[in-house]
Design an enzyme around this catalytic site. Structure first.
Site, PDB file in Angstrom:
ATOM      1  N   SER A  71       7.244   4.214  -0.476  1.00  0.00           N
ATOM      2  CA  SER A  71       6.115   4.565   0.393  1.00  0.00           C
ATOM      3  C   SER A  71       6.605   5.342   1.603  1.00  0.00           C
ATOM      4  O   SER A  71       5.916   6.206   2.138  1.00  0.00           O
ATOM      5  CB  SER A  71       5.401   3.290   0.849  1.00  0.00           C
ATOM      6  N   GLY A  74       0.816  -1.213   0.000  1.00  0.00           N
ATOM      7  CA  GLY A  74       0.000   0.000   0.000  1.00  0.00           C
ATOM      8  C   GLY A  74       0.848   1.259   0.000  1.00  0.00           C
ATOM      9  O   GLY A  74       2.030   1.226  -0.324  1.00  0.00           O
ATOM     10  N   GLY A 119       5.899   4.446  -8.604  1.00  0.00           N
ATOM     11  CA  GLY A 119       6.651   3.201  -8.783  1.00  0.00           C
ATOM     12  C   GLY A 119       5.693   2.015  -8.911  1.00  0.00           C
ATOM     13  O   GLY A 119       5.826   1.173  -9.812  1.00  0.00           O
ATOM     14  N   HIS A 120       4.693   1.984  -8.014  1.00  0.00           N
ATOM     15  CA  HIS A 120       3.688   0.909  -8.083  1.00  0.00           C
ATOM     16  C   HIS A 120       2.882   1.009  -9.384  1.00  0.00           C
ATOM     17  O   HIS A 120       2.567   0.005 -10.014  1.00  0.00           O
ATOM     18  CB  HIS A 120       2.720   0.999  -6.899  1.00  0.00           C
TER      19      HIS A 120
END
Ligand code: PAF
Length: 278
Positions: free
Chosen positions: A185, A31, A36-37
């Site tokens: 994150s 999460g 990037g995700h």
């Protein structure tokens, strides 16, 4: 996009998808999603008919309870960010994944004892435990991981080899903020000023390429001296390794492809990065 919270429902939905002959791409995440995700999800979307993104903060891979506690969490924001590019989001509770104490024990040999493995005991066993379980639930054709977590990528490739999974591991390049700081994150936990200082680590390593020397001790000396000047950064490690074996190299000429891996703490936040030299 559908949101699923139980393993049973996930398996049921994916069984139907697989029975229809569709390919599945898996993007495991914890999460606090960022560009990037998104790059991993887009790559998965371009190569598979169905994309499953998992959002699960895996307690087993945190060796520091404070790190686990302050890890950023915002499921609603994550869902909004990826709804147009994702088919299924699996966001289970800790109880759903670990109703009893997990007993898995993996042995990846030397590659788990260096760098992150040396600094964070048990970290890679925790990563392998959750990744293997996600592989079992989803049974993807392909799974996508970022190169920033370079050692994790090598561990996962080894996991697939050891467990003989029929899954293709796809790696995607590091995505950087405009300052050069690798997207993470954990960047959300840094003030603007600290984020800016953190980006200088990348700048220093990149600058070391301009020294024009293949000798790793000279490159390291430059990097270490420059990072020491950065307040409040504490270097954990800076290692130059052979991309294929993860073995440290003494010269850029020792391997076909050499990458620098770095870990540092700024304030209380630990960040890692990976920069390819050749
Ligand atoms: O890279 C990550 O975000 C995590 O280590 C992963 C692969 C999702 C396992 O928890």
């Amino acid at each position: 996009m559908i949101l699923i919270e139980t393993i049973e429902k996930l398996k049921e939905v994916l069984f139907r998808i697989r029975s229809n002959g569709k390919t599945i791409g898996l993007v495991p995440t914890m999460g606090a999603l960022h560009e990037g995700h998104i790059s991993l999800i887009k790559k998965a979307k371009s190569e598979n008919q169905v994309v499953v993104v998992t959002i699960f903060i895996n307690p087993l891979q945190f060796d520091n309870p404070n790190d686990l506690e302050r890890y950023p969490r915002d499921l609603e924001k994550d869902l909004l960010l990826i709804e147009s590019i994702t088919d299924i989001v699996f966001a289970p509770s800790t109880q759903e994944i670990f109703p009893t104490e997990p007993m898995e024990s993996y042995n990846f040999g030397e590659i788990e004892t260096i760098m992150e493995g040396a600094s964070r005991p048990g970290h890679f066993n925790g990563v392998a435990t959750i990744v293997k379980r996600l592989f079992d639930y989803v049974q993807p054709n392909r799974a996508y991981f970022g190169e920033k977590d370079f050692q994790q990528l090598a561990i996962i490739r080894k996991l697939v080899e050891q467990t003989k999974e029929d899954i293709t591991i796809v790696s995607c390049p590091v995505v950087r903020e405009s300052t050069g700081l690798a997207m993470s994150s954990r960047n959300q936990l840094l003030s603007f000023a600290k984020r800016n200082i953190a980006s200088k680590v990348y700048g220093i390593i990149n600058k070391s390429k301009a020294l024009g020397t293949p000798i790793v001790s000279k490159i390291s000396e430059f990097v270490l001296t420059e990072i020491k000047k950065l307040e409040p950064v504490t270097l954990d490690y800076f290692t130059m390794i052979d991309e294929a074996t993860l073995q440290p190299v003494e010269s850029l000429e020792d391997a076909k492809s050499v990458v620098a891996c770095v870990a540092f703490v700024i304030g209380e936040i630990r960040l890692i990065d990976m920069i390819r030299f050749k």
